[in-house]
Design a protein around this motif. Structure first.
Motif, PDB file in Angstrom:
ATOM      1  N   ALA B 153       0.849  -1.108  -0.056  1.00  0.00           N
ATOM      2  CA  ALA B 153       0.077   0.001  -0.092  1.00  0.00           C
ATOM      3  C   ALA B 153       0.898   1.134   0.089  1.00  0.00           C
ATOM      4  N   ASP B 154       0.146   2.501  -0.206  1.00  0.00           N
ATOM      5  CA  ASP B 154       0.977   3.661  -0.325  1.00  0.00           C
ATOM      6  C   ASP B 154       1.776   3.935   1.014  1.00  0.00           C
ATOM      7  N   GLY B 155       2.988   4.097   0.852  1.00  0.00           N
ATOM      8  CA  GLY B 155       3.816   4.455   1.964  1.00  0.00           C
ATOM      9  C   GLY B 155       4.238   3.121   2.976  1.00  0.00           C
ATOM     10  N   ALA B 156       3.735   2.055   2.621  1.00  0.00           N
ATOM     11  CA  ALA B 156       4.046   0.933   3.474  1.00  0.00           C
ATOM     12  C   ALA B 156       5.467   0.341   2.883  1.00  0.00           C
ATOM     13  N   SER B 157       5.820  -0.591   3.648  1.00  0.00           N
ATOM     14  CA  SER B 157       6.966  -1.296   3.248  1.00  0.00           C
ATOM     15  C   SER B 157       7.375  -2.531   4.045  1.00  0.00           C
ATOM     16  N   ALA B 158       7.951  -3.402   3.148  1.00  0.00           N
ATOM     17  CA  ALA B 158       8.056  -4.880   3.583  1.00  0.00           C
ATOM     18  C   ALA B 158       9.533  -5.581   3.101  1.00  0.00           C
ATOM     19  N   THR B 159       9.703  -6.648   3.646  1.00  0.00           N
ATOM     20  CA  THR B 159      10.652  -7.599   2.943  1.00  0.00           C
ATOM     21  C   THR B 159       9.862  -8.973   2.523  1.00  0.00           C
ATOM     22  N   VAL B 160       9.907  -9.420   1.421  1.00  0.00           N
ATOM     23  CA  VAL B 160       9.214 -10.643   1.113  1.00  0.00           C
ATOM     24  C   VAL B 160      10.316 -11.333   0.459  1.00  0.00           C
ATOM     25  N   LEU B 161      10.340 -12.818   0.931  1.00  0.00           N
ATOM     26  CA  LEU B 161      11.283 -13.735   0.416  1.00  0.00           C
ATOM     27  C   LEU B 161      10.525 -14.674  -0.176  1.00  0.00           C
ATOM     28  N   GLU B 162      11.150 -15.253  -1.328  1.00  0.00           N
ATOM     29  CA  GLU B 162      10.468 -16.226  -2.245  1.00  0.00           C
ATOM     30  C   GLU B 162      11.249 -17.442  -2.447  1.00  0.00           C
ATOM     31  N   ILE B 163      11.145 -18.611  -1.814  1.00  0.00           N
ATOM     32  CA  ILE B 163      11.944 -19.697  -2.048  1.00  0.00           C
ATOM     33  C   ILE B 163      11.380 -20.881  -2.834  1.00  0.00           C
ATOM     34  N   HIS B 164      12.299 -21.444  -3.716  1.00  0.00           N
ATOM     35  CA  HIS B 164      11.562 -22.449  -4.521  1.00  0.00           C
ATOM     36  C   HIS B 164      12.775 -23.645  -4.201  1.00  0.00           C
ATOM     37  N   LEU B 165      12.260 -24.875  -3.618  1.00  0.00           N
ATOM     38  CA  LEU B 165      13.163 -25.963  -3.549  1.00  0.00           C
ATOM     39  C   LEU B 165      12.502 -27.150  -3.697  1.00  0.00           C
ATOM     40  N   GLY B 166      13.055 -28.373  -3.892  1.00  0.00           N
ATOM     41  CA  GLY B 166      12.490 -29.570  -3.743  1.00  0.00           C
ATOM     42  C   GLY B 166      13.388 -30.703  -4.226  1.00  0.00           C
ATOM     43  N   GLU B 167      12.720 -31.927  -4.582  1.00  0.00           N
ATOM     44  CA  GLU B 167      13.494 -32.971  -5.029  1.00  0.00           C
ATOM     45  C   GLU B 167      12.822 -33.798  -6.100  1.00  0.00           C
ATOM     46  N   GLY B 168      13.434 -34.552  -6.832  1.00  0.00           N
ATOM     47  CA  GLY B 168      12.785 -35.355  -8.016  1.00  0.00           C
ATOM     48  C   GLY B 168      12.676 -34.343  -9.299  1.00  0.00           C
ATOM     49  N   ASP B 169      11.917 -34.854 -10.206  1.00  0.00           N
ATOM     50  CA  ASP B 169      11.698 -34.383 -11.356  1.00  0.00           C
ATOM     51  C   ASP B 169      10.334 -33.827 -11.745  1.00  0.00           C
ATOM     52  N   TYR B 170      10.449 -32.268 -11.795  1.00  0.00           N
ATOM     53  CA  TYR B 170       9.070 -31.778 -12.100  1.00  0.00           C
ATOM     54  C   TYR B 170       9.486 -30.476 -12.733  1.00  0.00           C
ATOM     55  N   LEU B 171       8.302 -29.713 -13.314  1.00  0.00           N
ATOM     56  CA  LEU B 171       8.491 -28.449 -13.616  1.00  0.00           C
ATOM     57  C   LEU B 171       7.785 -27.484 -12.956  1.00  0.00           C
ATOM     58  N   THR B 172       8.435 -26.399 -12.646  1.00  0.00           N
ATOM     59  CA  THR B 172       7.656 -25.422 -12.078  1.00  0.00           C
ATOM     60  C   THR B 172       7.507 -24.119 -12.729  1.00  0.00           C
ATOM     61  N   ASN B 173       6.298 -23.752 -12.839  1.00  0.00           N
ATOM     62  CA  ASN B 173       5.787 -22.486 -13.105  1.00  0.00           C
ATOM     63  C   ASN B 173       5.394 -21.541 -12.063  1.00  0.00           C
ATOM     64  N   SER B 174       6.037 -20.354 -11.933  1.00  0.00           N
ATOM     65  CA  SER B 174       5.718 -19.527 -11.119  1.00  0.00           C
ATOM     66  C   SER B 174       5.509 -18.140 -11.566  1.00  0.00           C
ATOM     67  N   VAL B 175       4.244 -17.547 -11.115  1.00  0.00           N
ATOM     68  CA  VAL B 175       4.034 -16.242 -11.911  1.00  0.00           C
ATOM     69  C   VAL B 175       3.736 -15.409 -10.553  1.00  0.00           C
ATOM     70  N   ILE B 176       4.217 -14.323 -10.409  1.00  0.00           N
ATOM     71  CA  ILE B 176       4.243 -13.201  -9.388  1.00  0.00           C
ATOM     72  C   ILE B 176       3.944 -11.943  -9.884  1.00  0.00           C
ATOM     73  N   ASP B 177       2.780 -11.407  -9.306  1.00  0.00           N
ATOM     74  CA  ASP B 177       2.482  -9.748  -9.805  1.00  0.00           C
ATOM     75  C   ASP B 177       2.719  -9.178  -8.460  1.00  0.00           C
ATOM     76  N   VAL B 178       3.712  -8.105  -8.591  1.00  0.00           N
ATOM     77  CA  VAL B 178       3.863  -7.164  -7.511  1.00  0.00           C
ATOM     78  C   VAL B 178       3.369  -5.642  -7.893  1.00  0.00           C
ATOM     79  N   ALA B 179       2.809  -5.178  -6.914  1.00  0.00           N
ATOM     80  CA  ALA B 179       2.472  -3.674  -7.211  1.00  0.00           C
ATOM     81  C   ALA B 179       2.873  -2.595  -5.961  1.00  0.00           C
ATOM     82  N   LEU B 180       3.520  -1.719  -6.229  1.00  0.00           N
ATOM     83  CA  LEU B 180       4.028  -0.935  -5.077  1.00  0.00           C
ATOM     84  C   LEU B 180       3.276   0.244  -5.215  1.00  0.00           C
ATOM     85  N   GLY B 181       2.637   0.897  -4.191  1.00  0.00           N
ATOM     86  CA  GLY B 181       1.959   1.995  -4.150  1.00  0.00           C
ATOM     87  C   GLY B 181       2.996   3.363  -4.317  1.00  0.00           C
ATOM     88  N   ALA B 182       2.211   4.609  -4.116  1.00  0.00           N
ATOM     89  CA  ALA B 182       2.895   5.873  -3.946  1.00  0.00           C
ATOM     90  C   ALA B 182       3.911   5.540  -2.556  1.00  0.00           C
TER      91      ALA B 182
END
Lengths: 488, 399
Positions: B153-182
């Motif tokens: 939100a406007d004037g707010a602040s934060a730290t966001v961590l995003e971790i991807h881990l795993g084991e075996g055979d797979y396909l990750t599809n990760s989409v993220i939308d980020v919006a920063l206010g004024a």
């Protein structure tokens, strides 16, 4: 303030003031419009070519039918109707002039009108002391080659490519298409099929070409394409410096120019190739102008070979041109120095490719783009090192200067390093003439006009210094003309 | 521009969806038609054992730092493993608007196959980081698609961590939308340490409001094939973004980042710094593009990408593009590629430091500039440690 003035100045740069925009009334022989096998055969026959050359051309024509027109460049133009062009135009009176007396006086007047772009007027007029050998290509035909005898004494072959096909078939057969194969790309294939003339240079081993060689190209006829082919071979230990200049008359419709230049430098040889391209750029609204779609490539085939490209691009409605170096021989070196000035509605998409294959190869790229008016100026280049190109070195610098807020400057470099010992450095900047620079110059008593000239000349200095003397004066004049208009 | 060709097994498993090929300019160096060499069918339900999840979560080097934790196991929200924020300034919901139609392959794939995701709304200043962890357990080859949205939100602040881990055979599809206010501020840190058999495809779309400040860092070290797209749009004046990334790749890993910075409004500042380390047969690719639109006067944009090759067979490709339509701007980019400076190595060796350690020090120093983008001290420290031990670690796993 200064930036506003600069914008004002540039608005005044009048592309209509194209100095070389006259037509010469010379009767010429035209091939019928369109392109098919018969036209290819017609051109080959006109040139009195042997059977193998016709075969070579037909093969290129077949390839041309298979490849698509490239669309990746950042240029926009209406689709070209390749069947609506004349693929052969020859000034009628020109059938191999032996001396100046045989040259059409109209043609001589043409050179007179050109001012002294390559000093070829003096050359053609036989002024002593101007040591530049010129091969002038008018529309499709090489009209005159000067200083032939003196060159022959040194063993240097400098003639039109059609003459080379007749007189030196072994050299042509060996090298033609060995750097730019027939099917290399759409325009190269087109050129290979229909090329009408161009220059051929062979410098024998351990020979330093005694003078600068020069070719002068001019498109004159309406609705023609000019397709010239240049082939330069520097044998072991040879050195040659070659200059190329181009102009075209002012026309409403677009003219097509699709040339192919092949350079081959064998062991310890060096080729220096300089271009001042000043084709008609079209008028202010982008009407008319030359489409300059050129394939230029040099091959450093032996150890310690060196190829250097220097280009000054001020003309053409659209430029699509990437002079490249294949650094095949160990310790070979490639250089590319470029000034590209675009104004009006010009579109430039130019750059280079440095392909490192041999060991200890090095390359250097210095590109200076100046965009004004409503033009777009793009640098597009590739530097790549093959797995075996141990100790490859590259330094690239691309600077763009924007004058006015309606133009665009873009940089699209590709870097591919496939070995750890390849060291590549690339840097690019985009800026305008800063207020500080203007203030500094003006506070020391320079007028605004002088200040802009000084700054722009400083901006392109690295490249200017690479030009041979004959061209340096011409180039400064060319830049001067644009600036003159801009401050006027 | 797709050519009529026979569909690959992977494409057939995607209901005939076409995968990108090198004739698409953005995919010049990453041919998914051949890199995705086996089918990864979507929408396959896999039951994960809690102890597997627990074991995998321990691999997260940032686990101890995060204050609130949102865990996704095989693409599904795992409430038991998560530690949701107690409310207040952080609001987590599972409501997401559907994706628009695009022609971007990663987004298209996500639109077709995405399962769950969260919308994190931050309304004031949060000191402790919020973490989203994606865990994939060892099971049959499949596609795991998630989509998240972060709103500051406007004037707010934060730290966001995003971790991807795993084991075996797979396909990750990760989409993220980020919006920063004024005036909003976001520190975003992404850590990709997927299984070495996995494929990771991601797309981040970030919009910055007036005076917003973004610090974005991505460390890429896992997955056999990695492709990350990011678009950063400046929608408000005087916003400031620094996007950094680092690759630590070995074996036959392939990582490709396509980053587009779009300056639409005046007076914004952008910095990109990518430091890529490739060992063995790894291939690192960086494609960055800075666009300065006609109106975006007074833009200050700099981009740099550097490759460090540790072996004869490693490869670095870069395409740092500038597309500039405004004149009163300062823009530049730099790109380099090379190996470890032998003088530096000699200096350290002559002072008694064994070669692997000396190399590790030099690698950590090389990537350090990118790591400096992380404002949160503990996070930076943990990831720096990861980089310092990476060389020795991966050499050991190989042996």
């Amino acid at each position: 303030m200064a930036d506003i003035d600069t914008i004002e100045l540039v608005k005044d740069i009048d592309v209509d003031k194209y100095k070389y925009g006259f037509t010469t009334e010379i009767e010429s022989e035209l091939a019928p419009k369109g392109l098919n096998k018969d036209i290819v055969a017609f051109i080959s026959k006109k040139k009195g070519e042997p059977e193998w050359m016709l075969e070579w051309r037909l093969e290129a024509y077949r390839r041309w039918l298979q490849v698509d027109e490239p669309t990746w460049a950042k240029v926009k133009h209406p689709k070209i109707d390749f069947q609506d062009l004349h693929y052969y135009a020859a000034p009628k009176s020109m059938s191999g002039p032996k001396s100046l007396d045989e040259v059409d006086p109209e043609l001589l007047k043409t050179y007179e009108k050109l001012g002294i772009p390559l000093r070829e007027r003096e050359v053609l007029a036989g002024v002593q002391g101007s040591k530049v050998a010129v091969d002038a290509v008018f529309d499709s035909i090489s009209v005159v080659t000067t200083f032939k005898e003196e060159l022959a004494k040194a063993g240097v072959i400098f003639c039109s490519i059609s003459e080379a096909i007749r007189e030196h078939p072994e050299l042509v057969k060996k090298y033609l298409g060995s750097v730019v194969p027939q099917g290399d790309n759409f325009y190269a294939a087109l050129n290979s099929a229909v090329f009408s003339d161009g220059s051929f240079v062979y410098v024998p081993p351990n020979t330093r070409c005694p003078m600068e060689l020069s070719t002068y190209f001019r498109i004159n006829e309406k609705k023609t394409g000019q397709f010239e082919r240049t082939l330069i071979i520097a044998d072991k230990g040879a050195y040659v410096s070659y200059l190329e200049g181009c102009t075209a008359p002012t026309r409403d419709e677009n003219q097509l120019h699709a040339a192919v230049v092949e350079l081959i430098a064998l062991e310890d040889a060096e080729i220096k190739y300089s271009t001042v391209q000043n084709w008609y750029p079209g008028d202010k609204e982008g009407k008319g102008g030359v489409y300059n779609f050129v394939t230029k490539r040099g091959d450093c085939r032996g150890r310690n070979a060196k190829i250097s490209w220097t280009q000054v691009e001020t003309g053409s409605a659209i430029t699509w041109k990437y002079p490249s170096c294949i650094l095949r021989g160990d310790n070979s070196r490639g250089e590319f120095y470029s000034i590209a000035i675009s104004n009006g509605r010009q579109q430039v998409d130019s750059g280079t490719k440095m392909i490192h294959l041999g060991k200890n190869t090095s390359s250097r790229i210095v590109s200076k783009g100046i965009a004004a008016g409503r033009s777009d100026n793009t640098y597009r280049g590739l530097v790549s090192a093959h797995r075996k190109a141990i100790n490859a070195r590259n330094f690239t610098q691309c600077d763009s200067l924007l004058i006015g807020d309606k133009c665009g400057a873009h940089t699209v470099p590709y870097i591919e390093a496939k070995t750890l010992s390849a060291h590549f450095e690339h840097e690019a900047t985009t800026s305008k003439i800063s207020d500080d620079q203007m203030f500094y110059c003006q506070s020391r008593g320079l007028s605004q006009e002088e200040a802009v000239t000084l700054i722009v000349n400083g901006f392109v200095r690295d490249v200017l210094q690479q030009l041979p003397m004959e061209f340096m004066a011409e180039t400064q004049k060319l830049i001067g003309i644009s600036l003159e208009g801009s401050v006027g | 521009m797709n050519v009529a060709v026979n569909k690959t097994p992977a494409e057939l498993a995607y209901d005939g969806m076409l995968l990108p090929h090198p004739r698409l300019e953005d995919w010049k160096w990453t041919n998914l038609r051949t890199l995705i060499d086996r089918p990864y069918p979507p929408r396959i339900a896999v039951t994960a054992l809690p102890r597997d999840v627990e074991r995998l979560l321990k691999r997260d080097p940032l686990a101890m730092i995060a204050h609130a934790r949102i865990v996704f196991v095989n693409g599904l929200f795992d409430k038991a493993a998560s530690a949701l924020p107690a409310g207040g300034a952080v609001k987590v919901t599972q409501q997401l608007a559907p994706l628009d139609n695009t022609d971007e392959p990663v987004l298209e794939m996500n639109r077709a196959f995405a399962g769950e995701g969260v919308h994190i709304e931050i309304t004031s200043n949060i000191d402790a980081p919020v973490e989203i962890v994606h865990v994939a357990t060892d099971a049959e080859a499949r596609t795991i698609a998630t989509r998240h949205r972060i709103t500051i939100a406007d004037g707010a602040s934060a730290t966001v961590l995003e971790i991807h881990l795993g084991e075996g055979d797979y396909l990750t599809n990760s989409v993220i939308d980020v919006a920063l206010g004024a005036g909003a501020k976001l520190d975003r840190v992404k850590l990709e340490i997927e299984s070495r058999d996995a494929i990771h495809l991601a797309h981040a779309r970030i919009t910055l409001g007036r005076d917003a400040v973004l610090r974005d860092f991505t460390l890429t070290s896992g997955a056999r094939v990695n492709r990350q797209n990011a678009t950063v749009n400046f929608a408000g004046e005087k916003a400031d973004a620094k996007i950094a990334g680092s690759y630590l790749l070995s074996g036959k890993q392939h990582a490709d980042t396509r980053l587009v910075i779009d300056h639409q409004v005046p007076k914004c500042t952008s910095r990109e710094i990518f430091k890529c380390v490739m060992d063995e047969k790894a291939r690192g690719i960086f494609q960055g593009k800075v666009i300065v639109q006609r109106d975006a006067q007074k833009t200050d944009g700099k981009q740099s990408s550097h490759g460090l090759l540790l072996s004869e067979t490693a490869e670095f490709d870069a395409k740092p593009e500038l597309e500039i339509y405004a004149d009163d701007v300062v823009c530049g980019h730099g790109a380099t590629s090379g190996d470890i400076d032998h003088n530096h190595l000699f200096y350290l060796r002559s002072r008694g430091i064994p070669e692997p350690e000396a190399k590790s020090m030099l690698i950590a120093a090389f990537v350090g500039e990118a790591f400096d983008t992380i404002s949160h001290d503990d996070v930076r420290e943990q990831l720096t440690r990861f980089a310092e031990t990476w060389l020795v670690d991966h050499k050991e796993t190989v042996r």
